[in-house]
Design a protein around this motif. Structure first.
Motif, PDB file in Angstrom:
ATOM      1  N   SER A 151       6.131   0.035  -9.773  1.00 49.70           N
ATOM      2  CA  SER A 151       4.885  -0.662  -8.891  1.00 49.70           C
ATOM      3  C   SER A 151       5.011  -0.783  -7.560  1.00 49.70           C
ATOM      4  CB  SER A 151       4.292  -1.519  -9.866  1.00 49.70           C
ATOM      5  OG  SER A 151       4.155  -0.783 -11.380  1.00 49.70           O
ATOM      6  N   ALA A 152       4.491  -0.595  -7.030  1.00 48.55           N
ATOM      7  CA  ALA A 152       4.326  -1.027  -5.266  1.00 48.55           C
ATOM      8  C   ALA A 152       3.394  -2.626  -5.390  1.00 48.55           C
ATOM      9  CB  ALA A 152       3.039  -0.481  -4.623  1.00 48.55           C
ATOM     10  N   ILE A 153       4.524  -3.652  -5.537  1.00 54.87           N
ATOM     11  CA  ILE A 153       4.496  -4.897  -4.879  1.00 54.87           C
ATOM     12  C   ILE A 153       4.162  -5.620  -3.920  1.00 54.87           C
ATOM     13  CG2 ILE A 153       5.135  -7.325  -6.003  1.00 54.87           C
ATOM     14  CD1 ILE A 153       6.416  -5.068  -8.352  1.00 54.87           C
ATOM     15  N   ALA A 208       8.271   0.762  -2.918  1.00 55.49           N
ATOM     16  CA  ALA A 208       7.864   1.380  -3.566  1.00 55.49           C
ATOM     17  C   ALA A 208       5.935   1.128  -2.814  1.00 55.49           C
ATOM     18  CB  ALA A 208       7.311   0.757  -4.813  1.00 55.49           C
ATOM     19  N   PHE A 209       5.985   0.163  -2.230  1.00 55.04           N
ATOM     20  CA  PHE A 209       4.913  -0.643  -2.100  1.00 55.04           C
ATOM     21  C   PHE A 209       4.572   0.676  -0.629  1.00 55.04           C
ATOM     22  CE2 PHE A 209       2.285  -2.666   1.401  1.00 55.04           C
ATOM     23  CZ  PHE A 209       1.245  -3.406   0.335  1.00 55.04           C
ATOM     24  N   CYS A 210       5.567   0.238   0.327  1.00 53.32           N
ATOM     25  CA  CYS A 210       5.721   1.320   1.595  1.00 53.32           C
ATOM     26  C   CYS A 210       5.666   2.914   1.065  1.00 53.32           C
ATOM     27  CB  CYS A 210       6.884   1.170   2.138  1.00 53.32           C
ATOM     28  SG  CYS A 210       7.328  -0.712   2.884  1.00 53.32           S
ATOM     29  N   LYS A 211       6.158   3.994   0.186  1.00 49.65           N
ATOM     30  CA  LYS A 211       6.075   4.790   0.214  1.00 49.65           C
ATOM     31  C   LYS A 211       3.961   4.907  -0.228  1.00 49.65           C
ATOM     32  CE  LYS A 211       7.483   8.319  -2.872  1.00 49.65           C
ATOM     33  NZ  LYS A 211       8.597   8.512  -4.145  1.00 49.65           N
ATOM     34  N   LEU A 212       4.055   4.230  -1.105  1.00 53.13           N
ATOM     35  CA  LEU A 212       2.617   3.993  -1.493  1.00 53.13           C
ATOM     36  C   LEU A 212       1.723   4.479  -0.079  1.00 53.13           C
ATOM     37  CD1 LEU A 212       0.399   4.583  -4.074  1.00 53.13           C
ATOM     38  CD2 LEU A 212      -0.021   1.929  -3.981  1.00 53.13           C
ATOM     39  N   PHE A 213       1.871   2.839   0.540  1.00 52.40           N
ATOM     40  CA  PHE A 213       1.015   3.477   1.871  1.00 52.40           C
ATOM     41  C   PHE A 213       1.191   3.897   2.872  1.00 52.40           C
ATOM     42  CE2 PHE A 213      -0.274  -0.549  -1.093  1.00 52.40           C
ATOM     43  CZ  PHE A 213      -2.221  -0.551  -0.513  1.00 52.40           C
ATOM     44  N   LYS A 228      -2.920  -5.815   8.440  1.00 47.60           N
ATOM     45  CA  LYS A 228      -2.762  -4.420   9.088  1.00 47.60           C
ATOM     46  C   LYS A 228      -2.687  -3.472   8.596  1.00 47.60           C
ATOM     47  CE  LYS A 228      -1.305  -6.666  13.933  1.00 47.60           C
ATOM     48  NZ  LYS A 228      -0.056  -7.147  14.195  1.00 47.60           N
ATOM     49  N   ILE A 229      -2.086  -3.777   6.920  1.00 48.03           N
ATOM     50  CA  ILE A 229      -1.508  -2.644   6.321  1.00 48.03           C
ATOM     51  C   ILE A 229      -2.619  -2.322   5.790  1.00 48.03           C
ATOM     52  CG2 ILE A 229      -0.586  -2.353   3.901  1.00 48.03           C
ATOM     53  CD1 ILE A 229       0.914  -4.729   4.602  1.00 48.03           C
ATOM     54  N   PHE A 251      -0.060  -2.495  -7.330  1.00 50.17           N
ATOM     55  CA  PHE A 251      -1.284  -0.572  -7.243  1.00 50.17           C
ATOM     56  C   PHE A 251       0.263  -0.248  -8.498  1.00 50.17           C
ATOM     57  CE2 PHE A 251      -0.818  -3.890  -4.137  1.00 50.17           C
ATOM     58  CZ  PHE A 251      -2.688  -3.739  -3.494  1.00 50.17           C
ATOM     59  N   ASP A 252      -0.591   0.381  -9.577  1.00 51.77           N
ATOM     60  CA  ASP A 252      -0.021   1.293  -9.941  1.00 51.77           C
ATOM     61  C   ASP A 252      -0.286   3.131  -9.573  1.00 51.77           C
ATOM     62  OD1 ASP A 252       2.588   0.342 -11.221  1.00 51.77           O
ATOM     63  OD2 ASP A 252       0.787  -1.334 -11.335  1.00 51.77           O
ATOM     64  N   LYS A 253       0.283   4.038  -9.917  1.00 47.46           N
ATOM     65  CA  LYS A 253      -0.596   4.828 -10.068  1.00 47.46           C
ATOM     66  C   LYS A 253      -1.592   5.598 -10.920  1.00 47.46           C
ATOM     67  CE  LYS A 253       2.742   7.622  -7.081  1.00 47.46           C
ATOM     68  NZ  LYS A 253       3.689   8.246  -6.968  1.00 47.46           N
TER      69      LYS A 253
END
Length: 371
Positions: A21-23, A38-43, A58-59, A107-109
């Motif tokens: 999960s993106a945390i 996972a968060f950096c990859k998602l965003f 900014k994110i 955040f989860d797919k």
């Protein structure tokens, strides 16, 4: 204590880093405290360490208002699908002394749409099934109550109808006995007990009368349904000592009614033996009383099957017994008067008031006047 805290932080960091999960852990000032790959990859961000201390505005960029609203509401969100984000969102405000220190974002797919639909369909089906079962139970309960109410109402209506039929029947019987001549009473009683038996759906109906000192009884009137093999015979000079329990009940002007012979008390063993010999399964017996004196009894019974006698049946028979009592006593009085007139030495003439003609004369009167 410090070592323990460091150890726990290391464990938590390891779990977050290896989570699919993106945390994002955000400080209360909206700057990045920690994030995983996972968060950096998602965003689509570079190395996570480059963003520590950076403002999350900014994110999130175009979604700043959306996230600001969530922070403001301070409501925990678990795996919810929103219209703003193309993934499932989890948000947990982390407080200390009722003051928010951090914001936890996950955040989860979104799973395959078909899987989601199948899951929702299953959930909807399960929920619907529970509701259907609950509603079915409610309807079954309501239906049972309705059936009971209908049964009670029909039973009451049937009882009322039966009571009205009894009243009408009694009225007809009473009318038939008005102004009967003494010689007509016997045949009318035969007609009456036949009608009584048929009306009550009994197999047999009968009348027994006692002699003056009540030591014997005799069957004066009897009816039975067709195809019934009756063992009752017109009995003259039948000793009442064979029925001690029955006589004790009748002398108290009380009635007996039993659906089955097993209901008889132990002291009625003599009566039970006689009733069994006559194949009686259910019976009602009511005393015939005139001027507080027991003169006989009327009864009906069932020999083919047990019958559930009702209080209305007893009431019905008691009224009939009163009508018969008056009829018997009227007949006795007339017969006694006739015997007195017949054998007295005094001349007695009976004249019609309107015509002034003599309509009856006893032997003494005929002898006196030469007739």
């Amino acid at each position: 204590m410090k070592k323990k805290l460091l150890s726990e932080n290391l464990l938590l960091k390891t779990l977050i880093e290896n989570s699919k999960s993106a945390i994002l852990i955000e400080k209360s000032c909206n700057s990045v405290e920690y994030t995983n790959e996972a968060f950096c990859k998602l965003f689509e961000l570079d190395n996570p360490s480059l963003y520590i201390g950076i403002s999350t505005d900014k994110i999130f960029d175009n979604q700043n208002n959306f996230f600001a609203e969530i922070r403001k509401n301070k409501i925990v969100i678990i795996n919810e699908l929103t219209d703003t984000l193309p993934f499932l969102l989890t948000y947990i405000p982390i407080t200390e002394m009722n003051v928010i220190k951090y914001h936890f974002w996950q955040f989860d797919k979104i799973p395959d749409i078909k899987q989601l639909e199948d899951k929702k369909l299953r959930q909807s089906h399960d929920q619907l099934e529970v509701k259907v079962l609950e509603r079915t139970k409610q309807l079954e309960h309501a239906n049972a109550i309705l059936k009971e109410e209908i049964f009670i109402r029909r039973k009451a209506e049937k009882a009322l109808k039966h009571r009205l039929e009894i009243e009408k029947f009694i009225s007809n019987i009473s009318t038939n006995f008005i102004n009967l001549l003494p010689d007509e009473i016997g045949s009318e009683i035969n007609n009456a007990i036949k009608a009584i038996g048929e009306f009550s759906e009994a197999d047999r109906s009968y009348i027994f009368m006692f002699n003056e000192d009540k030591t014997n009884m005799f069957n004066t009137h009897f009816w039975q349904k067709e195809n019934i093999n009756s063992k009752i015979k017109p009995l003259k000079n039948f000793p009442v000592s064979d029925f001690p329990w029955l006589m004790n009940i009748l002398k108290k002007s009380e009635e007996i009614y039993f659906t089955k012979l097993t209901g008889f008390p132990p002291e009625a063993d003599k009566e039970k033996i006689v009733f069994k010999k006559q194949n009686i399964k259910s019976i009602i017996v009511v005393p015939i009383v005139y001027s507080k004196s027991l003169i006989g009894f009327i009864g009906f019974d069932s020999v083919e099957k047990e019958k559930d006698w009702q209080k209305e049946d007893v009431y019905f028979l008691k009224i009939i017994s009163e009508i018969f009592a008056h009829a018997f006593e009227n007949k006795r009085a007339v017969e006694k008067w006739k015997a007195l007139v017949e054998y007295t030495d005094d001349a007695i003439l009976v004249a019609d008031f309107e015509s002034a003609f003599f309509i009856e004369a006893n032997p003494a009167a005929c002898k006196l006047f030469g007739y």
